[in-house]
Design an enzyme around this catalytic site. Structure first.
Site, PDB file in Angstrom:
ATOM      1  CB  SER A 106       1.840   9.273  -7.930  1.00 58.86           C
ATOM      2  OG  SER A 106       2.005   8.258  -6.970  1.00 58.86           O
ATOM      3  CB  CYS A 165       2.198   3.003  -9.691  1.00 59.94           C
ATOM      4  SG  CYS A 165       1.455   4.348  -8.734  1.00 59.94           S
ATOM      5  CG  ASP A 169       4.176   5.464  -5.670  1.00 61.33           C
ATOM      6  OD1 ASP A 169       3.706   5.386  -4.516  1.00 61.33           O
ATOM      7  OD2 ASP A 169       4.162   6.508  -6.335  1.00 61.33           O
ATOM      8  CD1 TRP A 225      -3.901   3.153  -2.994  1.00 60.66           C
ATOM      9  CD2 TRP A 225      -2.142   3.905  -4.139  1.00 60.66           C
ATOM     10  NE1 TRP A 225      -4.314   3.388  -4.272  1.00 60.66           N
ATOM     11  CE2 TRP A 225      -3.257   3.854  -5.003  1.00 60.66           C
ATOM     12  CE3 TRP A 225      -0.915   4.346  -4.642  1.00 60.66           C
ATOM     13  CZ2 TRP A 225      -3.184   4.229  -6.344  1.00 60.66           C
ATOM     14  CZ3 TRP A 225      -0.856   4.718  -5.975  1.00 60.66           C
ATOM     15  CH2 TRP A 225      -1.971   4.664  -6.813  1.00 60.66           C
TER      16      TRP A 225
END
Length: 730
Positions: free
Chosen positions: A458, A681, A727, A729
């Protein structure tokens, strides 16, 4: 009143006539229009050379299987190719592997009765199809879409589904499930169970467990017998002695990169961005690294927006390149120029530019740093240098528990597995003298190991403040493997982050420090990478460069600054929010210049919930936040959870979700009354889920109900209105 002249009357009359002719042009000139030429059914069926007609291509190539893949990063495409190869090896059946973006689907109903269609579909983002599968998914789900039969029906269509997803995300394998549901609703007949791979655990193991039962049912339904195929290579690798050196690819990804031609910088032609700043963000003495890198993009043509991702193209660690060169017996001819030709271009495309060299393939083009897959070990066992090595690989291939213990938990790469099987020492520097050579054909290495992919980060800056600079905030991945009866605990290094760490050390002009191991303090070196790039393209005098491209994102601030914003980003999850805050700072500067500080009076609040271990060791950008708060005149608030400093009364740690609950009245008011936006995020496995559950509690309480009903309904509404964005992961 003036009297019109005769010329005026003529002009007026002519205008009326022309207007009438235009209005009734279809009726007046219909007879002069050429009639459309009807297309004969035979021409329509064979596509008339239409490159978007997959049915015609199947008939022409005598292929009974067509495989469509929805892929964002290349993984689904790799599994599609694997399925095609297995169909050929098991049954002698040829397949057409297709990017759905390149084909039309009106004639899907014309698929011959003895044929079958495979769908290998990844789920991307918030339960969305990958970019190349959007139209396919729309055609299958839209009841108004008509196939060539004039209906939205596919009676008797035989199909196979394998979905790729990640269970840490809310919409796990949604696209594969939707495609399955849509096909069944239209009368399709699924062969075998729907396969679902979970990238959070082991996509490979899920695939292996699914495929055997699927092929068994495939054999029955398609009336084909196993054993009709055979092992045939996908590629022919030949050494070339007289190729011009300047035309040999040494890590370049395209002809544009090789010739250094001007053009767009993208995933096929990354831009070598000079490093202007590279510094450590964690406190001195920390056993972890987090680096801040600033890349100069001036005159590159590269643009970005806050929230976008930057793709970094790493190389493999030199020790792994050397290890595999030695294990394959290629060390002495690593620089030999090779050409690679596909023996079946429809099935297997050469995955990187050629001609190239052995060492380049291992260094730049294939992912030799990944944990070795179980299936490839069975293929390689037949090339073992000793019966003991062959038995060792066969056992890992067939014994799932042993594979998980030794290879998966031990984090062994292919070169290390080959060394271990041959009883070589994994801990020393690999050389031809201490590494047994395996006579594995290089074409098998090319076809079995996936392409080395870019690593995405990012972007942690805003183009409004830094128009010609992209900032990266990257925690360096380094952890210890699990010891087993074959291999001791070892350090394992992430490819992308350690590649960047190497560049940071080089940019600073310092040597990488030694790392403590469990057995011997300060005796282990950080892995080294070929950071100067192909032909020295990534170094200019003392300046190092990073090959990058930008990937667009929908992770964006609301355009109206009056909307409140709630951002949750512990650890490096704060990266895009640094860019968000910079974006608002730039807007505030323009507003204040025009209207004074009172111009910000009606702006919504910007709240950032940040978490780390301590305020002194790993508090990222600690010195910047007060400056941003000052420039935003009270509109920016930072809330910090230090998990190893502040605790609850019972002694348990405080995390970002706990701060959200503490601020529940303010948070609920910003969302429900202020029409605010929520952004998350960071870690998808734990943090993101915990934050979402807390938001459900906050909103459920504010609505006078429960988290499970009213709260969940409000969160669902936020997502539908694109006011809840993630966003994350795993």
């Amino acid at each position: 009143m003036a009297i019109a002249s005769s010329s005026d009357i003529i002009v007026l009359a002519l205008g009326v006539v022309l207007a009438a002719a235009y209005l009734f042009r279809d009726q007046l000139f219909a007879a002069s229009k050429p009639k459309p030429v009807p297309v004969s059914s035979s021409k329509a069926s064979n596509g008339g050379g239409n490159p978007r007609d997959f049915v015609a291509k199947m008939k022409e190539g005598k292929k009974r299987i067509v495989i469509f893949y929805g892929s964002q990063t290349g993984t689904a495409e790799e599994y599609a190719i694997r399925l095609a190869k297995e169909a050929k090896q098991k049954f002698g059946l040829a397949s057409l592997v297709c990017d759905p973006e390149e084909y039309d689907f009106e004639n899907l109903d014309q698929l011959p009765e003895d044929c079958c269609v495979f769908f290998v579909m990844a789920t991307y983002g918030e339960g969305e199809p990958t970019d190349n599968a959007v139209t396919l998914c729309q055609n299958l789900s839209d009841d108004s879409f008509e196939f060539s039969n004039g209906e939205h029906k596919l009676p008797g269509l035989k199909y196979v589904i394998f979905g790729l997803g990640n269970k840490t995300y809310e919409h796990y394998n949604l696209i594969g499930r939707n495609v399955d549901s849509d096909l069944a609703k239209m009368g399709g007949i699924r062969i075998g169970e729907r396969g679902e791979g979970d990238d959070d655990k082991s996509m490979e193991e899920d695939y292996l467990e699914w495929k055997d039962g699927m092929w068994e049912e495939f054999s029955r339904v398609m009336s084909v017998e196993e054993g009709q195929g055979g092992d045939s290579p996908d590629f022919a690798v030949t050494e070339v002695s007289d190729h011009p050196p300047e035309k040999v690819y040494l890590g370049e990804l395209s002809a544009r990169a090789l010739t250094r031609s001007k053009g767009i910088h993208d995933a096929k032609n990354p831009y070598p961005a000079p490093i202007t700043v590279a510094r450590e963000l964690f406190a001195e003495g920390s056993d972890r690294n987090c680096i801040h890198v600033e890349l100069n993009t001036e005159n590159s043509g590269i643009t970005y927006q806050h929230g976008d991702h930057v793709g970094v193209w790493p190389s493999n660690a030199e020790v792994e390149v050397e290890r595999l060169l030695c294990a394959l017996g290629l060390h002495d001819k690593k620089d030999a120029v090779i050409n690679i030709e596909s023996l079946d271009p429809a099935l297997a495309k050469v995955p990187f530019p050629v001609p190239t060299t052995y060492v380049t393939v291992l260094r730049h083009y294939i992912d030799i740093s990944a944990v070795a897959g179980r299936q490839i070990l069975g293929v390689l066992s037949k090339f073992a240098p000793t019966p003991e090595a062959e038995a060792f690989l066969k056992n890992l291939n067939t014994n799932k528990e042993e594979y998980n213990t030794v290879v998966h938990n031990g984090c062994l790469k292919l070169g290390e597995v080959l060394q271990l099987a041959a009883s070589n020492d994994l801990h020393g520097v690999p050389t031809p003298e201490n590494t047994t050579s395996w006579k594995i054909p290089f074409d098998i290495i090319v076809s079995s190991i996936p392409r080395l992919q870019p690593r995405y980060y990012s972007i942690s800056s805003s183009p409004k403040l830094h128009p010609h600079s992209i900032h990266i905030t990257c925690v360096v991945l380094k952890y210890e493997s699990v010891e087993n009866h074959h291999v001791k605990t070892r350090w394992v290094y992430g490819v992308g982050s350690n590649f960047l760490l190497n560049l940071k050390f080089a940019a600073e002009g310092v040597e990488a420090p030694m790392i403590d191991s469990a057995d011997e303090p300060a005796k282990i070196n950080y892995p080294k990478y070929a950071i100067e790039g192909p032909r020295g393209a990534y170094k200019q005098e003392t300046i190092y460069k990073v090959p990058i491209h930008v990937r667009r994102s929908t992770f964006r601030l609301p355009t109206n600054p009056k909307s409140p914003v709630i951002m949750v980003g512990p650890g490096t999850g704060v990266a895009p929010f640094r860019g968000f805050v910079q974006e608002r700072v730039a807007m505030a500067r323009r507003t204040i210049e025009k209207n004074g500080p009172e111009g910000l009076a009606d702006w919504g609040s910007i709240r950032l919930y940040y978490g780390c271990r301590s305020s002194t060791a790993d508090f990222l950008y600690k010195d910047e936040w007060p400056t941003y708060a000052e420039e935003l005149h009270g509109k920016f608030m930072l809330r910090c959870a230090f998990s190893r400093e502040t605790f609850r009364p019972d002694g348990s740690k405080i995390y970002v979700q706990d701060l959200l609950w503490e601020d529940r009245e303010t948070v609920a008011d910003a969302i429900l009354n202020g029409k605010g936006y929520v952004y998350i995020c960071g870690d998808a496995r734990n943090m993101s889920k915990a934050v979402e559950e807390t938001l459900c509690r906050v909103l459920g309480e504010a609505k006078g109900g429960s988290a499970e009903v009213e709260g969940a309904a409000e969160v669902k509404l936020l997502k539908e209105r694109s006011r809840f964005l993630t966003d994350v992961w795993s």
